[in-house]
Design a protein around this motif. Sequence first.
Motif, PDB file in Angstrom:
ATOM      1  N   PHE A 235       0.820  -1.211   0.000  1.00 40.45           N
ATOM      2  CA  PHE A 235       0.000   0.000   0.000  1.00 40.45           C
ATOM      3  C   PHE A 235       0.855   1.262   0.000  1.00 40.45           C
ATOM      4  CE2 PHE A 235      -2.937   3.195   1.608  1.00 40.45           C
ATOM      5  CZ  PHE A 235      -4.085   2.899   0.883  1.00 40.45           C
ATOM      6  N   TYR A 236       0.468   2.213  -0.850  1.00 36.92           N
ATOM      7  CA  TYR A 236       1.150   3.507  -0.992  1.00 36.92           C
ATOM      8  C   TYR A 236       0.229   4.562  -0.411  1.00 36.92           C
ATOM      9  CZ  TYR A 236       3.657   7.283  -3.498  1.00 36.92           C
ATOM     10  OH  TYR A 236       4.376   8.405  -3.836  1.00 36.92           O
ATOM     11  N   HIS A 237       0.685   5.261   0.614  1.00 35.64           N
ATOM     12  CA  HIS A 237      -0.181   6.147   1.380  1.00 35.64           C
ATOM     13  C   HIS A 237      -0.522   7.461   0.687  1.00 35.64           C
ATOM     14  CE1 HIS A 237      -0.191   3.568   4.917  1.00 35.64           C
ATOM     15  NE2 HIS A 237       1.103   3.387   4.732  1.00 35.64           N
ATOM     16  N   CYS A 238       0.000   7.664  -0.509  1.00 32.55           N
ATOM     17  CA  CYS A 238      -0.266   8.909  -1.230  1.00 32.55           C
ATOM     18  C   CYS A 238      -1.157   8.719  -2.448  1.00 32.55           C
ATOM     19  CB  CYS A 238       1.051   9.573  -1.638  1.00 32.55           C
ATOM     20  SG  CYS A 238       2.056  10.131  -0.240  1.00 32.55           S
ATOM     21  N   ARG A 239      -1.859   7.589  -2.529  1.00 30.28           N
ATOM     22  CA  ARG A 239      -2.808   7.368  -3.626  1.00 30.28           C
ATOM     23  C   ARG A 239      -4.113   6.831  -3.047  1.00 30.28           C
ATOM     24  NH1 ARG A 239       0.462   6.077  -9.148  1.00 30.28           N
ATOM     25  NH2 ARG A 239      -1.460   6.755 -10.134  1.00 30.28           N
ATOM     26  N   PRO A 240      -5.233   7.109  -3.701  1.00 32.28           N
ATOM     27  CA  PRO A 240      -6.527   6.619  -3.196  1.00 32.28           C
ATOM     28  C   PRO A 240      -6.568   5.096  -3.133  1.00 32.28           C
ATOM     29  CG  PRO A 240      -6.839   8.321  -4.857  1.00 32.28           C
ATOM     30  CD  PRO A 240      -5.388   7.968  -4.891  1.00 32.28           C
ATOM     31  N   ALA A 241      -7.217   4.581  -2.111  1.00 31.99           N
ATOM     32  CA  ALA A 241      -7.288   3.141  -1.911  1.00 31.99           C
ATOM     33  C   ALA A 241      -8.007   2.439  -3.059  1.00 31.99           C
ATOM     34  CB  ALA A 241      -7.981   2.834  -0.591  1.00 31.99           C
ATOM     35  N   ILE A 242      -9.078   3.027  -3.578  1.00 27.89           N
ATOM     36  CA  ILE A 242      -9.833   2.364  -4.646  1.00 27.89           C
ATOM     37  C   ILE A 242      -9.002   2.296  -5.921  1.00 27.89           C
ATOM     38  CG2 ILE A 242     -10.984   4.480  -5.445  1.00 27.89           C
ATOM     39  CD1 ILE A 242     -12.404   0.858  -5.278  1.00 27.89           C
ATOM     40  N   GLU A 243      -8.190   3.298  -6.163  1.00 26.85           N
ATOM     41  CA  GLU A 243      -7.300   3.276  -7.327  1.00 26.85           C
ATOM     42  C   GLU A 243      -6.285   2.137  -7.198  1.00 26.85           C
ATOM     43  OE1 GLU A 243      -3.642   6.077  -8.720  1.00 26.85           O
ATOM     44  OE2 GLU A 243      -5.559   7.099  -8.393  1.00 26.85           O
ATOM     45  N   GLN A 244      -5.780   1.925  -5.990  1.00 26.49           N
ATOM     46  CA  GLN A 244      -4.818   0.851  -5.767  1.00 26.49           C
ATOM     47  C   GLN A 244      -5.481  -0.524  -5.893  1.00 26.49           C
ATOM     48  OE1 GLN A 244      -1.705   1.524  -2.767  1.00 26.49           O
ATOM     49  NE2 GLN A 244      -2.789   3.421  -2.223  1.00 26.49           N
ATOM     50  N   ALA A 245      -6.696  -0.645  -5.404  1.00 32.52           N
ATOM     51  CA  ALA A 245      -7.420  -1.910  -5.551  1.00 32.52           C
ATOM     52  C   ALA A 245      -7.644  -2.231  -7.027  1.00 32.52           C
ATOM     53  CB  ALA A 245      -8.750  -1.831  -4.812  1.00 32.52           C
ATOM     54  N   ARG A 246      -8.006  -1.236  -7.803  1.00 29.23           N
ATOM     55  CA  ARG A 246      -8.229  -1.461  -9.236  1.00 29.23           C
ATOM     56  C   ARG A 246      -6.946  -1.836  -9.954  1.00 29.23           C
ATOM     57  NH1 ARG A 246     -12.050   3.913  -9.515  1.00 29.23           N
ATOM     58  NH2 ARG A 246     -14.026   2.907  -8.895  1.00 29.23           N
ATOM     59  N   TRP A 247      -5.831  -1.259  -9.511  1.00 28.81           N
ATOM     60  CA  TRP A 247      -4.539  -1.590 -10.110  1.00 28.81           C
ATOM     61  C   TRP A 247      -4.173  -3.044  -9.813  1.00 28.81           C
ATOM     62  CZ3 TRP A 247      -1.545  -0.243 -13.827  1.00 28.81           C
ATOM     63  CH2 TRP A 247      -0.184  -0.575 -13.840  1.00 28.81           C
ATOM     64  N   PHE A 248      -4.402  -3.476  -8.583  1.00 28.10           N
ATOM     65  CA  PHE A 248      -4.155  -4.875  -8.213  1.00 28.10           C
ATOM     66  C   PHE A 248      -5.033  -5.804  -9.057  1.00 28.10           C
ATOM     67  CE2 PHE A 248      -5.037  -8.644  -5.629  1.00 28.10           C
ATOM     68  CZ  PHE A 248      -3.761  -9.029  -5.223  1.00 28.10           C
ATOM     69  N   ILE A 249      -6.303  -5.489  -9.154  1.00 24.81           N
ATOM     70  CA  ILE A 249      -7.244  -6.317  -9.919  1.00 24.81           C
ATOM     71  C   ILE A 249      -6.844  -6.387 -11.391  1.00 24.81           C
ATOM     72  CG2 ILE A 249      -9.619  -6.340 -10.785  1.00 24.81           C
ATOM     73  CD1 ILE A 249     -10.425  -5.265  -7.947  1.00 24.81           C
ATOM     74  N   ARG A 250      -6.357  -5.287 -11.901  1.00 25.58           N
ATOM     75  CA  ARG A 250      -5.941  -5.238 -13.304  1.00 25.58           C
ATOM     76  C   ARG A 250      -4.747  -6.157 -13.590  1.00 25.58           C
ATOM     77  NH1 ARG A 250      -3.937   0.393 -16.275  1.00 25.58           N
ATOM     78  NH2 ARG A 250      -2.953  -0.577 -18.107  1.00 25.58           N
ATOM     79  N   ASN A 251      -3.895  -6.357 -12.598  1.00 29.64           N
ATOM     80  CA  ASN A 251      -2.637  -7.058 -12.836  1.00 29.64           C
ATOM     81  C   ASN A 251      -2.541  -8.455 -12.240  1.00 29.64           C
ATOM     82  OD1 ASN A 251      -0.613  -5.099 -14.224  1.00 29.64           O
ATOM     83  ND2 ASN A 251      -1.685  -3.839 -12.699  1.00 29.64           N
ATOM     84  N   VAL A 252      -3.461  -8.836 -11.380  1.00 25.72           N
ATOM     85  CA  VAL A 252      -3.414 -10.161 -10.758  1.00 25.72           C
ATOM     86  C   VAL A 252      -4.580 -10.995 -11.262  1.00 25.72           C
ATOM     87  CG1 VAL A 252      -3.486 -11.440  -8.585  1.00 25.72           C
ATOM     88  CG2 VAL A 252      -2.255  -9.257  -8.714  1.00 25.72           C
ATOM     89  N   PRO A 253      -4.293 -12.086 -11.944  1.00 24.92           N
ATOM     90  CA  PRO A 253      -5.382 -12.874 -12.528  1.00 24.92           C
ATOM     91  C   PRO A 253      -6.213 -13.593 -11.479  1.00 24.92           C
ATOM     92  CG  PRO A 253      -3.300 -14.026 -12.753  1.00 24.92           C
ATOM     93  CD  PRO A 253      -2.972 -12.666 -12.211  1.00 24.92           C
ATOM     94  N   ARG A 254      -7.471 -13.860 -11.829  1.00 27.67           N
ATOM     95  CA  ARG A 254      -8.301 -14.730 -10.995  1.00 27.67           C
ATOM     96  C   ARG A 254      -7.947 -16.156 -11.383  1.00 27.67           C
ATOM     97  NH1 ARG A 254     -14.361 -12.152 -10.956  1.00 27.67           N
ATOM     98  NH2 ARG A 254     -13.912 -11.953 -13.162  1.00 27.67           N
ATOM     99  N   THR A 255      -7.089 -16.765 -10.583  1.00 27.69           N
ATOM    100  CA  THR A 255      -6.561 -18.089 -10.888  1.00 27.69           C
ATOM    101  C   THR A 255      -7.201 -19.124  -9.975  1.00 27.69           C
ATOM    102  OG1 THR A 255      -4.440 -17.107 -11.522  1.00 27.69           O
ATOM    103  CG2 THR A 255      -4.449 -19.471 -11.053  1.00 27.69           C
TER     104      THR A 255
END
Length: 269
Positions: free
Chosen positions: A123-143
């Motif tokens: 977690f990066y404390h200088c960016r919105p949490a929802i933006e970070q969640a979307r970035w994770f979802i974009r890059n980590v497959p549902r395996t």
Amino acid sequence: MRILPLFLCLVLAACGASRTPSAHAPNARPAAAVPAGQVTSANFSDAKPVTDWGGKPPQSFPVHGLDVAKYQGTIDWETARSNGVNFVFVKATEGGDRVDEMFHDHWRGAGRAGVARGAYHFFYHCRPAIEQARWFIRNVPRTAGALPPVLDMEWTPFSPTCTIRRTPEEIRRDADIFIRAVANHYGQRPILYTSIDFFQDNEMWKVNGADFWLRAVAKHPKDLYDGHPWTFWQYTSTGLVPGVNGRVDINVFEGSGAQWAAWLAARTR
């Protein structure tokens, strides 16, 4: 992730014999195919062993695993699996624009070796949490069969761009936003990783909807975290594990082999 010094050189589950703490890398068992879900006993040691934990020591838990990032470089996953790596949490993303350079290699290699694998977000404390969640979802497959997603929240005093400390209420709100977003996407209750200072400063025990993965340095988590329940315990950053170059973080699952199998069946999809 940060961690604590300690030793680990474990029992062979089949015979129940324990080894003496060692600061030297253990002799590796040969790489061999190990069925997914089968627990292999830890053939590890530690460069800076701890001998008095003040509670049930990590080497007495049967299910051990790692967390890794780009710093570990290429890993011989088949050898690591044969020598007691039953699970791994792989760094995937950080903030809203960074993907760990080794994520895909570690993710594929662990999967091929039958290591239970999950991905974590720093977690990066200088960016919105929802933006970070979307970035994770974009890059980590549902395996299928993957471990739950992990949110790693800790202070970042050495960050070149973000050292702010917001209020506990804001921190917990961000944790809740991230946890709910990734839970909805992956269909699993996430895991929250944290360290003792961050846990205490922000009263993280008030966060709901996640299992806890706790970092403990030279003491048992029950003493540092006032008995707060945990699912994973990160107990060293100086572990020596066959198949891994250099020192590495080692963790244990809080439970028996049978409880691990039940947890996997209930928590992986």
